[in-house]
Design an enzyme around this catalytic site. Structure first.
Site, PDB file in Angstrom:
ATOM      1  N   GLU A   1       0.853  -1.193   0.000  1.00 52.91           N
ATOM      2  CA  GLU A   1       0.000   0.000   0.000  1.00 52.91           C
ATOM      3  C   GLU A   1       0.886   1.240   0.000  1.00 52.91           C
ATOM      4  OE1 GLU A   1      -3.574   0.543   2.630  1.00 52.91           O
ATOM      5  OE2 GLU A   1      -2.388   2.231   3.375  1.00 52.91           O
TER       6      GLU A   1
ATOM      7  N   GLN B   1      -7.359  -4.242   8.622  1.00 52.20           N
ATOM      8  CA  GLN B   1      -6.681  -3.174   9.354  1.00 52.20           C
ATOM      9  C   GLN B   1      -5.386  -3.757   9.911  1.00 52.20           C
ATOM     10  OE1 GLN B   1      -5.867  -0.232   9.932  1.00 52.20           O
ATOM     11  NE2 GLN B   1      -7.825   0.545  10.689  1.00 52.20           N
TER      12      GLN B   1
ATOM     13  N   TYR C   1     -11.696  -5.754  10.083  1.00 51.17           N
ATOM     14  CA  TYR C   1     -11.069  -5.282  11.323  1.00 51.17           C
ATOM     15  C   TYR C   1     -10.951  -6.422  12.337  1.00 51.17           C
ATOM     16  CZ  TYR C   1     -12.270  -0.962   9.019  1.00 51.17           C
ATOM     17  OH  TYR C   1     -12.370   0.037   8.072  1.00 51.17           O
TER      18      TYR C   1
ATOM     19  N   TYR D   1      -6.941   6.727  -0.672  1.00 52.54           N
ATOM     20  CA  TYR D   1      -7.792   7.830  -1.140  1.00 52.54           C
ATOM     21  C   TYR D   1      -7.931   8.815   0.000  1.00 52.54           C
ATOM     22  CZ  TYR D   1     -11.927   9.996  -3.241  1.00 52.54           C
ATOM     23  OH  TYR D   1     -12.819  10.872  -3.790  1.00 52.54           O
TER      24      TYR D   1
ATOM     25  N   ALA E   1      -8.836  11.103   2.913  1.00 57.88           N
ATOM     26  CA  ALA E   1     -10.005  11.031   3.793  1.00 57.88           C
ATOM     27  C   ALA E   1     -10.979  12.164   3.493  1.00 57.88           C
ATOM     28  CB  ALA E   1      -9.560  11.110   5.246  1.00 57.88           C
TER      29      ALA E   1
ATOM     30  N   GLY F   1     -15.164   5.214   4.671  1.00 62.00           N
ATOM     31  CA  GLY F   1     -14.333   6.359   5.054  1.00 62.00           C
ATOM     32  C   GLY F   1     -14.689   6.807   6.454  1.00 62.00           C
TER      33      GLY F   1
ATOM     34  N   LYS G   1     -21.059  -7.216   3.478  1.00 59.81           N
ATOM     35  CA  LYS G   1     -20.160  -6.688   2.440  1.00 59.81           C
ATOM     36  C   LYS G   1     -19.938  -7.754   1.364  1.00 59.81           C
ATOM     37  CE  LYS G   1     -17.350  -3.720   5.523  1.00 59.81           C
ATOM     38  NZ  LYS G   1     -16.060  -3.081   5.731  1.00 59.81           N
TER      39      LYS G   1
ATOM     40  N   HIS H   1      -8.153   2.804  -3.800  1.00 60.45           N
ATOM     41  CA  HIS H   1      -9.075   2.959  -2.678  1.00 60.45           C
ATOM     42  C   HIS H   1     -10.099   4.044  -3.047  1.00 60.45           C
ATOM     43  CE1 HIS H   1      -6.055   1.404   0.590  1.00 60.45           C
ATOM     44  NE2 HIS H   1      -5.786   0.874  -0.588  1.00 60.45           N
TER      45      HIS H   1
HETATM   46  P1  FAD Z   1     -18.062   0.216   7.114  1.00 61.92           P
HETATM   47  O1  FAD Z   1     -17.884  -1.156   6.584  1.00 61.92           O
HETATM   48  O2  FAD Z   1     -19.270   0.961   6.685  1.00 61.92           O
HETATM   49  O3  FAD Z   1     -18.036   0.093   8.704  1.00 61.92           O
HETATM   50  C1  FAD Z   1     -17.944   1.218   9.561  1.00 61.92           C
HETATM   51  C2  FAD Z   1     -18.638   0.932  10.910  1.00 61.92           C
HETATM   52  O4  FAD Z   1     -20.047   0.901  10.690  1.00 61.92           O
HETATM   53  C3  FAD Z   1     -18.282  -0.440  11.510  1.00 61.92           C
HETATM   54  O5  FAD Z   1     -18.307  -0.341  12.898  1.00 61.92           O
HETATM   55  C4  FAD Z   1     -19.404  -1.334  11.017  1.00 61.92           C
HETATM   56  O6  FAD Z   1     -19.616  -2.458  11.854  1.00 61.92           O
HETATM   57  C5  FAD Z   1     -20.594  -0.362  11.026  1.00 61.92           C
HETATM   58  N1  FAD Z   1     -21.577  -0.731   9.987  1.00 61.92           N
HETATM   59  C6  FAD Z   1     -21.354  -0.753   8.649  1.00 61.92           C
HETATM   60  N2  FAD Z   1     -22.462  -1.149   8.001  1.00 61.92           N
HETATM   61  C7  FAD Z   1     -23.397  -1.375   8.940  1.00 61.92           C
HETATM   62  C8  FAD Z   1     -24.746  -1.830   8.891  1.00 61.92           C
HETATM   63  N3  FAD Z   1     -25.339  -2.128   7.736  1.00 61.92           N
HETATM   64  N4  FAD Z   1     -25.412  -1.985  10.071  1.00 61.92           N
HETATM   65  C9  FAD Z   1     -24.828  -1.694  11.255  1.00 61.92           C
HETATM   66  N5  FAD Z   1     -23.539  -1.256  11.368  1.00 61.92           N
HETATM   67  C10 FAD Z   1     -22.839  -1.101  10.219  1.00 61.92           C
HETATM   68  N6  FAD Z   1      -9.759   5.559   4.859  1.00 61.92           N
HETATM   69  C11 FAD Z   1      -9.577   6.553   3.942  1.00 61.92           C
HETATM   70  O7  FAD Z   1     -10.059   7.673   4.143  1.00 61.92           O
HETATM   71  N7  FAD Z   1      -8.864   6.327   2.783  1.00 61.92           N
HETATM   72  C12 FAD Z   1      -8.319   5.106   2.510  1.00 61.92           C
HETATM   73  O8  FAD Z   1      -7.682   4.933   1.464  1.00 61.92           O
HETATM   74  C13 FAD Z   1      -8.483   4.055   3.446  1.00 61.92           C
HETATM   75  N8  FAD Z   1      -7.977   2.814   3.217  1.00 61.92           N
HETATM   76  C14 FAD Z   1      -8.201   1.803   4.115  1.00 61.92           C
HETATM   77  C15 FAD Z   1      -7.708   0.522   3.835  1.00 61.92           C
HETATM   78  C16 FAD Z   1      -7.912  -0.526   4.727  1.00 61.92           C
HETATM   79  C17 FAD Z   1      -7.386  -1.900   4.404  1.00 61.92           C
HETATM   80  C18 FAD Z   1      -8.625  -0.295   5.952  1.00 61.92           C
HETATM   81  C19 FAD Z   1      -8.839  -1.412   6.919  1.00 61.92           C
HETATM   82  C20 FAD Z   1      -9.120   0.971   6.223  1.00 61.92           C
HETATM   83  C21 FAD Z   1      -8.920   2.027   5.319  1.00 61.92           C
HETATM   84  N9  FAD Z   1      -9.431   3.310   5.565  1.00 61.92           N
HETATM   85  C22 FAD Z   1      -9.222   4.322   4.637  1.00 61.92           C
HETATM   86  C23 FAD Z   1     -10.117   3.610   6.820  1.00 61.92           C
HETATM   87  C24 FAD Z   1     -11.650   3.449   6.691  1.00 61.92           C
HETATM   88  O9  FAD Z   1     -12.142   4.407   5.791  1.00 61.92           O
HETATM   89  C25 FAD Z   1     -12.261   3.633   8.085  1.00 61.92           C
HETATM   90  O10 FAD Z   1     -11.913   2.575   8.932  1.00 61.92           O
HETATM   91  C26 FAD Z   1     -13.755   3.884   8.107  1.00 61.92           C
HETATM   92  O11 FAD Z   1     -14.094   4.410   9.406  1.00 61.92           O
HETATM   93  C27 FAD Z   1     -14.624   2.665   7.884  1.00 61.92           C
HETATM   94  O12 FAD Z   1     -14.646   2.276   6.569  1.00 61.92           O
HETATM   95  P2  FAD Z   1     -15.370   0.878   6.172  1.00 61.92           P
HETATM   96  O13 FAD Z   1     -15.440   0.808   4.722  1.00 61.92           O
HETATM   97  O14 FAD Z   1     -14.727  -0.250   6.885  1.00 61.92           O
HETATM   98  O15 FAD Z   1     -16.818   1.148   6.826  1.00 61.92           O
END
Ligand code: FAD
Length: 295
Positions: A17, A175, A144, A49, A51, A109, A164, A78
């Site tokens: 990455e 993570q 995570y 990408y 934030a 995000g 997902k 991303h």
């Molecule tokens: P989600 O999958 O939507 O989850 C977020 C939270 O909401 C979790 O607690 C989940 O359990 C909850 N949730 C989701 N859907 C539901 C539902 N239907 N019902 C109830 N609860 C729900 N950030 C950036 O800005 N740019 C990047 O390039 C970037 N790259 C990353 C790469 C990796 C490998 C990882 C692990 C993280 C990265 N992040 C990045 C950080 C990420 O954007 C944050 O962790 C963000 O807060 C959550 O993104 P997510 O897609 O996992 O969210």
């Protein structure tokens, strides 16, 4: 090419990455990093990408394009969706398509403002489903092992992971974590839930104390006793801490590969020295297992 297919060809998929340079640096400050990483034979390179759609976010596609079209290495772009709208996401997906990028990491995000400003994309499933319908991409998503920092009930995160997958994510990247046992517990739960998509372990070699403090406050990763001992012992010796951090990451990776992990995703922090040292340390291991799979 869909990155998902690589998991069928290799026993372990190995990737890097990188992140785009900050807005006050020209984009070409990343070029030498890409050049150096390109010699290390990773299966793909991902590009983060900015934030909240920050000013560096338009650099993601450009950098992914250089990786793919100039170096012939598969790129994973991303993409975060929170606070965005269909028009903006369409424009990014079109741009990625025009640049020959086949794979995205679809993310919600971090929520920076108030929850009322989320827009129509409220969680990762929204962007996964939307990209699946509106573009022909391989779709990765985040997971995570220690639970998402917002999550009050860790089992809900596993339910979300299943959602997902059902929405169209075809593999996952974790993570960063420092305790492999927590990752193995997580994999057991994932398996019990019937999630079949491959999971790549995200490993970040830690090379300075400030970095550790920032990481743990951002993602809440637990620090095992063995790791804390290393930090305390070498925190005032830059080179020693760097070498110890790399050795710790190598130890983690060897254990993960020996335990059958499907992939390693190295958070390089745009540091080719770290990527090269780690890659050299596992080169023969990757060659050995991936050769066996082909045979
Ligand atoms: P989600 O999958 O939507 O989850 C977020 C939270 O909401 C979790 O607690 C989940 O359990 C909850 N949730 C989701 N859907 C539901 C539902 N239907 N019902 C109830 N609860 C729900 N950030 C950036 O800005 N740019 C990047 O390039 C970037 N790259 C990353 C790469 C990796 C490998 C990882 C692990 C993280 C990265 N992040 C990045 C950080 C990420 O954007 C944050 O962790 C963000 O807060 C959550 O993104 P997510 O897609 O996992 O969210």
């Amino acid at each position: 090419m869909r990155i998902r297919n690589l998991f069928d060809e290799r026993e372990v998929v190995y990737s890097f990455e990188i992140f785009p340079p900050k807005p006050d640096f020209p984009i070409d400050t990343i070029y030498s990093t890409i050049e150096e990483l390109s010699g290390l034979k990773a299966d793909y390179i991902s590009v983060t990408y900015g934030a909240g759609g920050s000013t560096t976010s338009n650099r993601t596609a450009e950098i992914a394009s250089i990786i793919k079209n100039n170096y012939g290495i598969e790129a994973l772009a991303h993409l975060t969706c929170v606070g965005s709208n269909e028009e903006k996401i369409d424009s990014i997906l079109n741009d990625l398509r025009c640049k020959n990028i086949d794979n995205i990491l679809a993310l919600r995000g971090d929520i920076l403002g108030d929850v009322g400003s989320l827009g129509i994309f409220k969680n990762s499933q929204d962007i996964i489903s939307y990209s699946k319908k509106n573009g022909n991409f391989g779709i990765a998503a985040a997971c995570y092992p220690e639970g998402h920092i917002e999550s009050k009930d860790k089992s809900k995160d596993i339910d979300v992971l299943k959602l997902k997958e059902e929405c169209g994510a075809d593999y996952f990247v974790t993570q960063l974590f420092f305790d492999n046992n927590l990752f193995y517990d997580f994999l057991n739960k994932v398996e019990q839930k019937g999630i079949k998509s491959p999971i790549q372990a995200g490993i970040m070699p830690v090379i300075n104390k400030k970095q550790i403090e920032r990481i743990t406050s951002l993602c809440g990763a637990q620090l095992p006793h063995k790791f804390i001992k290393i930090i305390n012992k070498y925190e005032h010796d830059k080179d020693a801490l760097r070498d110890a951090g790399i050795a710790y990451a190598l130890d983690q990776i060897v254990d993960l590969i020996s335990s059958g992990v499907r992939g390693i995703h190295l958070y390089t922090m745009n540091n080719p020295y770290i990527a090269k040292t780690i890659t050299d340390g596992i080169d023969s291991i990757l060659n050995s297992i991936n050769r066996k799979k082909v045979v």
